[in-house]
Scaffold this motif. Structure first.
Motif, PDB file in Angstrom:
ATOM      1  N   THR A 396       0.831  -1.206   0.000  1.00 54.06           N
ATOM      2  CA  THR A 396       0.000   0.000   0.000  1.00 54.06           C
ATOM      3  C   THR A 396       0.868   1.259   0.000  1.00 54.06           C
ATOM      4  O   THR A 396       2.063   1.218   0.297  1.00 54.06           O
ATOM      5  N   GLU A 398       0.556   3.554   2.171  1.00 55.18           N
ATOM      6  CA  GLU A 398       0.919   3.784   3.565  1.00 55.18           C
ATOM      7  C   GLU A 398       2.224   3.066   3.910  1.00 55.18           C
ATOM      8  O   GLU A 398       3.018   3.549   4.731  1.00 55.18           O
ATOM      9  N   GLU A 399       2.477   1.941   3.296  1.00 51.36           N
ATOM     10  CA  GLU A 399       3.724   1.234   3.536  1.00 51.36           C
ATOM     11  C   GLU A 399       4.905   1.960   2.889  1.00 51.36           C
ATOM     12  O   GLU A 399       6.013   1.930   3.418  1.00 51.36           O
ATOM     13  N   ASP A 401       4.995   5.205   2.726  1.00 51.37           N
ATOM     14  CA  ASP A 401       5.203   6.272   3.701  1.00 51.37           C
ATOM     15  C   ASP A 401       6.004   5.760   4.906  1.00 51.37           C
ATOM     16  O   ASP A 401       6.885   6.468   5.428  1.00 51.37           O
TER      17      ASP A 401
END
Length: 415
Positions: A396, A398-399, A401
């Motif tokens: 994702t 978010e990963e 980030d």
């Protein structure tokens, strides 16, 4: 590519098929970004292998009893299914199961190269070859008196195709090239390389370990003479690799491993070989792994290889942009686009890649660090090692980030 593309792949739903992604390390959620080395294994794959062991565990092609017949059918059907997945219309007669891509390279190098190569012949490789290709052909060349030459990369990390045309000549017997670089992320123009090889009556071997897991591959459209890949990089099990070969070439080649299961007739004086692919699969083969690979292929195809490719490339583009904005990170390989895959190789200024990976691990972010089995390429880049973040269908933004945040922690630690 758009954010909508990424949303069209239901990543949160897909992550449910990979329970390992729910792990926490020291209270931090696991961020697994080492997919170019090995992807995680999907639950349907594990279920298929467990079903084999629980219901019809037996050796293949040896028994008359019912379990052996079931196992044999499953093993043979796996060959056909994997062949279909990569566009090999010859089915099982063009698909050999090995341990991994490296063994597939060695099979061709020994079974074909040791008989066909000699002084004056050339094997043409690229500067971005994995050791599975480079070391294997290098050693075969030493044994046969042939020469190895290397197609250069340009300053962007792409192959210099003008140099390729200079390297591939009438003396060339084999061209061996990676489809996708595991260090640079470069997607090579393999069809063009194959065409050049064939124009000079040379054969072409394509290492597809970093391509088959994440993009549509049609070996017949590429026109490769040989094409290899591994199950453990495509949501499947370890211990099984695949070698596609054109039927007439496999028929002409002699095996290089011998034993039970690959013979037709044995006397005290001589032996003759069974049909392709079995003549290249001596001993007890990877039966459970073949069952698992069949399930992995079904799983990936149901998701859609185009969607997997787009998802990976969008994540890699996002990672590239975030890392490039940091100012003290050197990124290797082409800029995001159609000739870059879903991985990013990089170095943080004044921090060794191994130290960086260790700090990433403290943050539960799993990346790769080292030469990635491409030491000559790293010499060409002028670095001893690099860090690599590689993505797959379950990763994702978010990963990404989390990766950048962990790099920032490393930067502060070494400031």
């Amino acid at each position: 590519m758009s954010q909508q593309n990424l949303e069209s792949l239901d990543v949160e739903r897909l992550r449910e098929d990979f329970p390992i992604l729910e792990r926490e390390l020291d209270g931090k959620p696991l961020v697994y970004l080492d997919n170019a080395a090995t992807t995680q294994t999907a639950d349907p794959v594990v279920d298929a292998m467990s079903d084999y062991y629980r219901r019809y565990n037996a050796n293949v092609h040896r028994g008359i009893h019912h379990l052996s017949q079931e196992a044999s059918i499953a093993y043979e059907e796996a060959h056909d299914r994997v062949a279909e997945f990569v566009g090999a219309s010859g089915g099982r007669e063009e698909m050999i199961f090995t341990k991994n891509t490296t063994e597939s390279e060695n099979l061709v190098a020994y079974a074909w190269g040791m008989r066909e190569l000699g002084p004056g012949d050339e094997v043409v490789l690229t500067e971005m070859e994995h050791h599975a290709s480079l070391v294997t052909w290098q050693q075969i060349a030493e044994r046969t008196g042939a020469d190895c030459t290397y197609i250069q990369i340009d300053e962007t990390g792409r192959l210099d195709m003008d140099h390729a045309r200079e390297c591939i000549t009438d003396d060339t017997a084999m061209v061996s090239a990676v489809h996708v670089s595991n260090t640079l992320g470069t997607v090579n123009p393999v069809s063009e390389l194959v065409d050049i090889a064939h124009d000079h009556d040379a054969l072409a071997f394509i290492d597809g370990a970093q391509a088959v897991p994440n993009r549509p591959v049609d070996v017949e459209a590429i026109d490769a003479d040989f094409y290899a890949f591994s199950g453990h990089k495509m949501a499947g099990p370890t211990g099984i690799g695949c070698l596609y070969g054109k039927a007439h070439l496999l028929e002409e080649m002699e095996p290089y491993l011998y034993g039970g299961g690959m013979i037709r007739k044995v006397t005290f004086e001589e032996s003759t070989w069974g049909d392709v692919p079995w003549k290249f699969e001596p001993g007890t083969p990877p039966i459970a792994e073949a069952v698992g690979l069949h399930a992995a292929v079904d799983y990936l195809e149901e998701i859609g290889m185009d969607r997997i490719r787009d998802h990976e490339e969008e994540l890699a583009e996002y990672a590239y942009e975030r890392l490039a904005a940091e100012g003290d990170i050197e990124i290797y390989g082409p800029e995001p686009g159609p000739d870059r895959s879903g991985l990013v190789g990089f170095n943080l200024e004044s921090v060794h890649a191994h130290d960086l990976a260790s700090i990433m691990n403290d943050h539960a972010v799993a990346i790769r660090a080292g030469d990635h089995c491409t030491q000559p390429l790293h010499d060409r880049l002028g670095v001893a090692a690099s860090a690599r973040a590689s993505f797959y269908l379950y990763n994702t933004r978010e990963e990404v980030d989390a990766l950048v945040d962990a790099i920032d922690s490393a930067r502060q630690l070494f400031a």
